[in-house]
Every structure is written in C-alpha cells, then in structure tokens.
Design a protein around this motif. Sequence first.
Motif, PDB file in Angstrom:
ATOM      1  N   GLN A   5       2.412   8.704  -5.830  1.00 23.16           N
ATOM      2  CA  GLN A   5       3.918   9.868  -5.265  1.00 23.16           C
ATOM      3  C   GLN A   5       4.216  11.075  -5.965  1.00 23.16           C
ATOM      4  O   GLN A   5       3.739  11.504  -7.469  1.00 23.16           O
ATOM      5  CB  GLN A   5       4.864   8.714  -4.889  1.00 23.16           C
ATOM      6  CG  GLN A   5       6.320  10.474  -4.422  1.00 23.16           C
ATOM      7  CD  GLN A   5       6.496   9.847  -3.427  1.00 23.16           C
ATOM      8  OE1 GLN A   5       6.401   9.055  -2.707  1.00 23.16           O
ATOM      9  NE2 GLN A   5       5.807  10.965  -2.490  1.00 23.16           N
ATOM     10  N   LYS A  47       0.825  11.393  -0.869  1.00 23.45           N
ATOM     11  CA  LYS A  47       0.285  10.636  -2.346  1.00 23.45           C
ATOM     12  C   LYS A  47      -0.408  11.407  -2.753  1.00 23.45           C
ATOM     13  O   LYS A  47      -1.525  11.960  -1.844  1.00 23.45           O
ATOM     14  CB  LYS A  47       0.908   9.521  -1.797  1.00 23.45           C
ATOM     15  CG  LYS A  47       2.203   9.164  -1.820  1.00 23.45           C
ATOM     16  CD  LYS A  47       1.750   7.168  -1.376  1.00 23.45           C
ATOM     17  CE  LYS A  47       4.090   6.460  -0.753  1.00 23.45           C
ATOM     18  NZ  LYS A  47       3.943   5.303  -1.462  1.00 23.45           N
ATOM     19  N   ALA A  56       2.260  10.432   2.673  1.00 20.00           N
ATOM     20  CA  ALA A  56       2.639   9.011   2.355  1.00 20.00           C
ATOM     21  C   ALA A  56       2.145   7.613   4.276  1.00 20.00           C
ATOM     22  O   ALA A  56       2.703   6.547   3.186  1.00 20.00           O
ATOM     23  CB  ALA A  56       3.943   8.990   2.363  1.00 20.00           C
ATOM     24  N   GLU A  96      -0.568   5.168   4.078  1.00 18.75           N
ATOM     25  CA  GLU A  96      -1.463   4.822   2.754  1.00 18.75           C
ATOM     26  C   GLU A  96      -1.466   2.661   3.291  1.00 18.75           C
ATOM     27  O   GLU A  96      -2.750   2.916   3.462  1.00 18.75           O
ATOM     28  CB  GLU A  96       0.128   4.369   1.613  1.00 18.75           C
ATOM     29  CG  GLU A  96      -0.597   3.507   0.673  1.00 18.75           C
ATOM     30  CD  GLU A  96       0.563   3.490  -0.604  1.00 18.75           C
ATOM     31  OE1 GLU A  96       0.869   2.049  -1.493  1.00 18.75           O
ATOM     32  OE2 GLU A  96       1.834   3.832  -0.538  1.00 18.75           O
TER      33      GLU A  96
END
Length: 365
Positions: free
Chosen positions: A230, A133, A205, A208
């Motif tokens: 994303q 991400k 990711a 996060e």
Amino acid sequence: MKIKDIINVLENTASPSLQESYDNAGLLAGNEQQECAGVLCSLDATEAVVDEAIERKCNLIVSHHPLIFKGLKRITGKNYVERTVIKAIKNDIAIYAIHTNLDNIISGVNGRMADRLGLVNRGILLPKTGTLKKLYTFVPVEHAQNLRTALFNTGAGHIGNYSQCSFNVEGSGTFKGEEGTNPFTGLPGELHYEKEIKVEVIFPAWLEQRIIQALTAIHPYEEPAYDVVQLENTHQYIGSGLTGSLPEPMEERAFLAFLKESFQLPVIRHTQLTGRPIQQVALCGGAGSFLISKALHAKTDIFISADIKYHEFFDADNRMVIADIGHFESERYTIDLLHDILLEKFPTFAVLKTAVNTNPVFYYA
C-alpha cells in the motif's frame, strides 16, 4: 444483456471502493443476473421515476443519489423511500446508485460541471489517500517484456499523464523445486540460479485482483513471487472537488451571469464580491462546504458548490467568492454523464434519460 453487464461498466468507470465510508452506493434492489430490458438514468430514484421506468419499459434505474441511505427496519410504505422500494420490487425494477465514487473521479460529477464552464488545467482539490498500490515481481529476463505488457494492459503503470511506467532491476534468483513440482527451468530437487528482472509497477488499488490475475496468467513460473504494498501517495485524478481555470479572466458579475446561464439557475447565493476578476475556479457538486478551506489554500477566485450554511459564508473572508448554486442544480448534468458512459459502451441498447424533475426545492419569485 444482463443487469450485471451494465453494473460492470459503471464500476469500471468509478470503482465502488472510491465511495466514502458513509455512502451506500451499489445495487440497492433487484437481481444483477436478470436480463436488462432498458436503463433509465436519473439523479434520484423516486416513485415518479419508477413510474416512468414502468411506462418506458426499463427494468433498471441508475441514479446518482442512493435511494436507501440508512438501514430500513420496516418497509410499510410510510415514507417515499419505503414506497419507492415497494413499487420497484413489485414491478421487478432494479435500482443501482453510483454516488461518491462518481464524485471522486476527475471525469465524474465535477468534471461534467467543469465542462459547462469550459475549465482548463484541471486538478483534484482534495486528493484521496489509500488509492494506490505497488507490485514487485521477479521474472526471467526473456519474459519481462510480455509480463510488463500484460500488466500495462490491465491498468498498471500510469503516473499522471504518463503510461507504461515501470522500474526494472536485473539480478539473480534462486529456487529449488521440491517433490511433485514441474519447474519452468532447472530440475526438481536441484538448486537453480536464474537471471531475472525485478519489475515494479504502480496501480490503482481497486485493480489489485485483476493485476494479480494478469500476472499469474502470463508468468512462466508455477509459483510466481510477488509483493503488493500500500502506498501513501495520492492519486492526482482521484478525490473531492475540482480546480481549474477559465481560458480568460472574467469580471465577477459577468462570471455570475455566465454561471447562472450555464447551469439554468433561478438564483445564486453568494458572498460579497471582492472586486477582483475571476479566473481560478474551484467547485464541488452537491454539499461541498468541507472544501472551503482547501479552495482558499488553492488561491481560487471563486468556489462553486451547494448546501452552504450561513456561518460558512463568512469563511470566504473577502479572499474569494463562495457561490451556492443549489444541490440539484450543481448535479443535474450527472444524468447526461451516466447516459453518455453507458451509451458509449452500449450504443444500440435502450439507455434513456429521465424526464422527471426530481428537485424537491422550489423558488418563489
């Protein structure tokens, strides 16, 4: 030391979000808030391994393969899974599995296999999508460096072998604090212009939540503005299988002998030899036939895995050698891997390796 502390180390190494959709890794039995007396590392969780944990006074088993793979509708002891669950619960032993998430990191199961063969120039055979991400945020110029440092320290900004990667654009931001606000700069009720830097960083990711926590903790604004998107990019160190090369090419039969010795193999099932030397190697611990086409595309000389079916051997098509070394045999050094991961973090704690051979396959010679 609680069981949760052990789990945190394992999940920081291989995030549960990296497991495949069919998998069932994680805490399968027990209470993570319980004090941990000792850890027993194993490839499988079986009745014999639970007995060993009892004998060696370990109340946590960390296995590679999940004991519970499908839902249990009854627990009556009719098979080894139910009997193992019953015995673990009766003796207050927790069971944690770290399966395809450990397969999907380059330093995991396949990395340990590559270590046995001395492979260099390693890469992922089938990179996993959806693992990256990007964060966009805006911060006053004089606070940008502190913000970047906090994000980098939390795991953002890694691209391949480069760290502290970011993109920064200077511009002008506007805001007006409404009633009840306490703006960092400017006055409530007045439109304020602030010289800001837009900071962009990429991150895995699964980090996060930590990234956002680090952002809000260091950012001077009451309400930091940020976007998380994303990415379709693949993470070059996350995915299935591994490729690498031998420091020097080897004749095929010499390599098979080396492979047999390195993994303590009773036998190797393989396709017809090609007559060409072996240098480029692809491998996958456990059942890896789904990667045969990828290994061919990568122009590897040999693909090493397990659970190869009869018709799948034909797919080698004399373009490479396929070697099936057995499921247990391909993953047996995962026990050492788990032991090393935990011992590095807890050098004075009781982290043990099982002495039980859980391989259900025997060979008659």
